[in-house]
Design an enzyme around this catalytic site. Structure first.
Site, PDB file in Angstrom:
ATOM      1  N   HIS A 132       0.797  -1.234   0.000  1.00 15.10           N
ATOM      2  CA  HIS A 132       0.000   0.000   0.000  1.00 15.10           C
ATOM      3  C   HIS A 132       0.822   1.271   0.000  1.00 15.10           C
ATOM      4  CE1 HIS A 132      -4.171  -1.411   0.532  1.00 15.10           C
ATOM      5  NE2 HIS A 132      -3.591  -2.482   1.068  1.00 15.10           N
ATOM      6  N   LYS A 148      -8.605  14.120   3.710  1.00 19.47           N
ATOM      7  CA  LYS A 148      -7.756  12.927   3.763  1.00 19.47           C
ATOM      8  C   LYS A 148      -6.857  13.099   4.971  1.00 19.47           C
ATOM      9  CE  LYS A 148      -6.216  14.002  -0.464  1.00 19.47           C
ATOM     10  NZ  LYS A 148      -6.259  12.710  -1.132  1.00 19.47           N
ATOM     11  N   ARG A 149      -6.150  12.055   5.392  1.00 18.32           N
ATOM     12  CA  ARG A 149      -5.230  12.213   6.505  1.00 18.32           C
ATOM     13  C   ARG A 149      -4.241  13.346   6.224  1.00 18.32           C
ATOM     14  NH1 ARG A 149      -5.344   8.337  10.828  1.00 18.32           N
ATOM     15  NH2 ARG A 149      -3.525   9.528  11.490  1.00 18.32           N
ATOM     16  N   LYS A 185       0.885  14.317   1.106  1.00 16.65           N
ATOM     17  CA  LYS A 185      -0.396  14.672   0.488  1.00 16.65           C
ATOM     18  C   LYS A 185      -0.483  16.170   0.187  1.00 16.65           C
ATOM     19  CE  LYS A 185      -2.880  10.807   2.678  1.00 16.65           C
ATOM     20  NZ  LYS A 185      -3.708  10.133   1.648  1.00 16.65           N
ATOM     21  N   THR A 227      -8.287   6.672  -2.794  1.00 23.72           N
ATOM     22  CA  THR A 227      -9.645   6.237  -3.088  1.00 23.72           C
ATOM     23  C   THR A 227     -10.605   7.403  -2.889  1.00 23.72           C
ATOM     24  OG1 THR A 227      -9.771   5.393  -0.825  1.00 23.72           O
ATOM     25  CG2 THR A 227      -9.411   3.773  -2.583  1.00 23.72           C
ATOM     26  N   LYS A 229     -14.187   8.698  -5.004  1.00 22.01           N
ATOM     27  CA  LYS A 229     -15.482   9.075  -4.408  1.00 22.01           C
ATOM     28  C   LYS A 229     -15.958  10.415  -4.967  1.00 22.01           C
ATOM     29  CE  LYS A 229     -13.823   6.927  -0.163  1.00 22.01           C
ATOM     30  NZ  LYS A 229     -13.141   7.253   1.113  1.00 22.01           N
TER      31      LYS A 229
HETATM   32  C1  LIG Z   1     -11.877   7.337   1.419  1.00 19.59           C
HETATM   33  C2  LIG Z   1     -11.410   7.791   2.735  1.00 19.59           C
HETATM   34  C3  LIG Z   1     -10.053   8.026   2.967  1.00 19.59           C
HETATM   35  C4  LIG Z   1      -9.000   7.883   1.892  1.00 19.59           C
HETATM   36  O1  LIG Z   1      -8.843   9.143   1.268  1.00 19.59           O
HETATM   37  P1  LIG Z   1      -7.568   9.464   0.356  1.00 19.59           P
HETATM   38  O2  LIG Z   1      -7.875  10.805  -0.213  1.00 19.59           O
HETATM   39  O3  LIG Z   1      -7.521   8.407  -0.690  1.00 19.59           O
HETATM   40  O4  LIG Z   1      -6.391   9.468   1.254  1.00 19.59           O
HETATM   41  C5  LIG Z   1      -9.666   8.456   4.214  1.00 19.59           C
HETATM   42  N1  LIG Z   1     -10.570   8.638   5.203  1.00 19.59           N
HETATM   43  C6  LIG Z   1     -11.877   8.440   4.999  1.00 19.59           C
HETATM   44  C7  LIG Z   1     -12.825   8.679   6.129  1.00 19.59           C
HETATM   45  C8  LIG Z   1     -12.347   8.002   3.778  1.00 19.59           C
HETATM   46  O5  LIG Z   1     -13.664   7.779   3.597  1.00 19.59           O
END
Ligand SMILES: *Cc1c(COP(=O)(O)O)cnc(C)c1O
Length: 844
Positions: A378, A569-570, A575, A677, A681
């Site tokens: 990952h 995102k985190r 990032k 991911t 979304k």
């Molecule tokens: C989808 C999701 C992530 C992953 O987000 P990235 O932008 O791909 O890092 C992290 N936290 C939550 C709550 C999510 O639903």
């Protein structure tokens, strides 16, 4: 009509595809009242909203039970190959609405609650998120469970039932504080404890030689108690199981104290063993080599493998006594998928059981292990790769350490033969790192112990093959694969964006819920004014709803006509939330420089948790909040620009935010984000992406065409070249006056007048040792953002692009991802079949 009536009417429309039967509604009301009475022990005079939520959840769960039992019976009868997904994280979020949707009873439940004068949406809000994950990796596991059940795979999720999930983030004076996530406080209506399947797990002790082979003795035992949660497939009557282990002290724990007569101390110490499943480690993409974490990883693997082997042996298709007694067919009946290296101790543990318990010879045990296990990588960030000190492994798992040494010995023999004794190669490929403290490289162990190794997006899989694991690829190219990540369209469209789902269904029906490629049909209406109007209207309503929520929670008034520009995102340096922040400051400076110049209004929202020990990530949050304070309170700015830090980003908040986004920020340094991911979304919900050629962004651009996405910045190759040449931030700082101004302001205390040095750490990183090359991408990023603003002014063009995004997102369904895993790694064929529905009088 009251507000609640309007909501109810909307939800009725939403469930156009569900036939709401009057008898079902009446039955459901009966079940609900029975639970309120017998389960919650309340009447309607004293029941709280939470009581109603629990009565509702139990009633919905009742509808799962027969399907759950029958699915498991069906697996026992047919004995298909079982798929075991092993993960230290499952970021599930809420279950109530998802269960109603997958069972097709949302309309009936809704009507029942309405008839009883209850607002179902208010009750849904009372469910705690199951936050047993940090971010993308944990959410992927949750999406995969949904898809595996929907495809009709005999799949099981295995993990840990953390008593405390990911912490709740509170922002106080612009700073993150963490509060424990006591998610089980009111009970979990979805889980079923299975004390009858409790299993022992051993730690410490030592290894002795006996005539029958090696024996691991004098161990400390902890019990693993399974808790099962149902995983319903979508509209197919399958219900799979997520089995999470909880640590239980054995009855005779710490016998020493009993003998000493310190009975009280002995009882108190029982809690120590149970700490193993107490709390999720809150790091995302970071390895923290803590003993308790190693114990968690082994605890999960050891309990799970016992369960897998028990189920394998108890097959009715065994040769003798209806039980399997040999392991020859184990890899034909069992597939184990490792979600990163976190569960990689499953490899030496399976070896230990086959060798020491089942008495198999090494070669046979190894062949079975490799043919059974597969590993998903990952991340390529070195600080995230697990490297456990051999000293720690030797003390906690002495037998496993022996086995790892022997795996390594045989592995290096092969390396030596393959590479003609190339010593440098042998050193690089060893499972044991000898420079500094001796450590086991868990990724190397996982590759050697698996028949398949996969990255999570095409570009990431290439980097794995050509950079991170190139020696392994050279020796065993046949192991390496790509499986581009996906998301479940049920939660990430049908559930979170019902109005968009409805206008899509009006055009193309509802096949897309299980065959997301069907969305491609929408392309024919990309320029259609009527459809554009519908899509626009839905987005505008979603934005308005979010604006109201944020006004309520943050007291900031938001311009609903502004671009909703969102990065959630985190919080992580790679990032590049800081790059986003530099853009915000740049926009602010432009407004201040010429307040009367035309400006396309923006609301920039950033959200995400920082690991509690990640100093710089916490500073980044503080900077965003401080910039927000200046920008949001400057009367010259007015409603042109607003900055909001979204507190406590989690699955439930994602479901509310993403449908309202215009612009999705996916701006990691090329080569650092394995897939992402979140990006998928947003695309599925009709937001446009501004992003780098990193992770799955590359494939998203390919699917929709470059004309429908704002790609900017360095490619992986350009990043590599720049690093080779030597990146000097000052080259850009001196050349780009707008960038210089931003950095000077941060450094000079413009956003922190009471503490001018507040953000010194940030500017130091940016200018002196920035691994993620922010300033090298600054100019391209600002240009791309300027183009975003320009295109946004052409409403019809923007919606056309949004429709192309939605229509091109079919590839990013986790159903597609799971079909590929099934066929190309697990050796099982998805059936997509339906099981017959149970026919019980009480079932709605
Ligand atoms: C989808 C999701 C992530 C992953 O987000 P990235 O932008 O791909 O890092 C992290 N936290 C939550 C709550 C999510 O639903």
């Amino acid at each position: 009509m009251s507000i609640s009536d309007v909501d109810h009417e909307k939800r009725k429309q939403i469930s156009v595809r569900e036939i709401v039967d009057v008898e079902n509604v009446a039955n459901f009301k009966k079940t609900f009242n029975r639970h309120l009475h017998y389960t919650l022990v309340k009447d309607r005079n004293v029941a709280t909203s939470r009581d109603y939520y629990f009565a509702l959840a139990h009633s919905v769960k009742d509808n799962l039970v027969s399907r759950w039992i029958r699915t498991q019976q069906y697996y026992y009868e047919k004995d298909p190959k079982r798929v075991y997904y092993l993960s230290l994280e499952y970021y599930m979020g809420r279950s109530l609405q998802n269960t109603m949707i997958n069972l097709g009873i949302q309309g009936a439940c809704d009507e029942a609650m309405y008839q009883m004068g209850l607002n179902i949406e208010e009750l849904e809000e009372l469910e705690e998120d199951a936050g047993l994950g940090n971010g993308g990796l944990g959410r992927l596991a949750a999406c995969f469970l949904d898809s595996m059940a929907t495809l009709g795979l005999a799949a099981y999720g295995y993990g840990i039932r953390y008593e405390y999930g990911i912490f709740a983030q509170k922002i106080k004076n612009g700073e993150q504080t963490e509060e424990p996530d006591d998610w089980l406080r009111y009970g979990n209506p979805w889980e079923k404890a299975r004390p009858e399947f409790m299993l022992p797990v051993n730690f410490y002790g030592h290894v002795i030689d006996t005539p029958e082979g090696k024996k691991w003795v004098n161990t400390q035992v902890v019990f693993a108690m399974p808790y099962d949660s149902p995983i319903p497939g979508y509209n197919n009557n399958y219900v799979n199981t997520l089995r999470l282990w909880s640590a239980k002290s054995p009855v005779e724990f710490n016998l020493k104290f009993f003998n000493d007569g310190d009975y009280i101390q002995a009882v108190i110490d029982r809690n120590l063993a149970e700490n193993i499943s107490r709390v999720l480690y809150p790091n995302d993409n970071f390895f923290e080599g803590k003993e308790l974490r190693l114990k968690q990883e082994y605890f999960m693997c050891a309990a799970t493998l016992q369960d897998i082997i028990r189920r394998y042996k108890s097959s009715k298709f065994g040769s003798r006594d209806h039980h399997r007694t040999d392991f020859d067919t184990f890899p034909d009946k069992v597939a184990i998928q490792l979600n990163d290296t976190h569960p990689s101790l499953a490899i030496p543990e399976l070896m230990r059981v086959l060798l020491d318990v089942e008495g198999l010879p090494w070669e046979k045990a190894w062949d079975i292990t490799v043919r059974t296990c597969a590993y998903t990588n990952h991340t390529v960030l070195p600080e995230a790769l697990e490297r456990w000190p051999t000293s720690l492994l030797e003390s906690i798992l002495p037998r496993h350490m022996q086995i790892i040494y022997h795996i390594n010995f045989l592995h290096l023999e092969k390396v030596k033969a393959f590479f003609n004794g190339d010593l440098e190669r042998i050193r690089r490929m060893s499972l044991i790192e000898e420079d500094g403290e001796k450590r086991v490289n868990m990724a190397h162990l996982s590759i050697v112990g698996s028949h398949a190794v996969n990255g999570v997006a095409r570009i990431h899989s290439e980097i794995i093959k050509n950079v991170v694991f190139r020696d392994f690829y050279a020796m065993t190219p046949e192991k390496f694969q790509n499986k581009t990540n996906g998301i479940t369209p049920r939660r990430w469209l049908l559930l979170c964006n019902p109005t968009l789902s409805d206008i899509i269904a009006e055009k193309i029906g509802d096949e897309w819920t299980v065959h997301l490629d069907q969305l491609a049909q929408l392309k024919q209406w990309a320029k259609d004014p009527g459809f554009q109007h519908s899509v626009n209207k839905v987005k505008q309503e979603n934005k308005l709803r979010l604006a109201q929520l944020l006004e309520k929670d943050y007291g900031v008034k938001i311009n609903p006509a502004s671009i909703f520009d969102i990065q959630v995102k985190r919080i992580h340096e790679y990032k590049r939330q800081l790059l986003n922040c530099l853009h915000i400051i740049t926009l602010y400076n432009r407004i201040k420089r010429d307040p009367s110049a035309p400006f396309v209004p923006r609301t920039i929202m950033i959200g995400g948790k920082a690991a509690p020990g990640y100093h710089l990530a916490k500073k980044i949050i503080k900077l965003i909040c401080s910039v927000g304070n200046v920008v949001n309170n400057d009367p010259i700015v007015g409603d042109k620009l607003k900055v909001i830090f979204l507190e406590n980003y989690r699955v439930t908040l994602a479901e509310q935010i993403i449908p309202a986004a215009d612009l999705s920020e996916q701006i990691s340094t090329a080569g650092t984000e394995a897939s992402g991911t979140g990006n998928m979304k947003f695309m599925l919900n009709g937001a446009l992406t501004i992003g780098t050629l990193d992770g799955a962004n590359v494939e998203m651009a390919e699917e929709m065409g470059n004309e429908n996405i704002f790609i900017f910045g360095m490619t992986v190759d350009e990043v590599e070249d720049l690093k080779k040449k030597g990146y000097n931030a000052y080259d850009y700082y001196n050349k780009l006056p707008e960038a210089k101004q931003c950095i000077d302001q941060i450094q000079g205390g413009f956003f922190s007048p009471s503490n001018p040095d507040e953000f010194k750490d940030i500017t130091d990183v940016l200018l002196k040792w920035d691994r993620f090359l922010l300033l090298a991408d600054y100019e391209a990023y600002i240009k791309a953002q300027d183009l975003v603003s320009k295109v946004y002014q052409d409403e019809s063009k923007w919606v056309e692009m949004a429709i192309h995004n939605i229509a091109s997102s079919g590839k990013f369904s986790s159903d597609r991802t799971i079909e590929e895993y099934a066929r190309e790694i697990w050796g099982v064929e998805p059936t997509w079949q339906k099981l017959p529905p149970p026919n019980e009088p009480r079932d709605i």
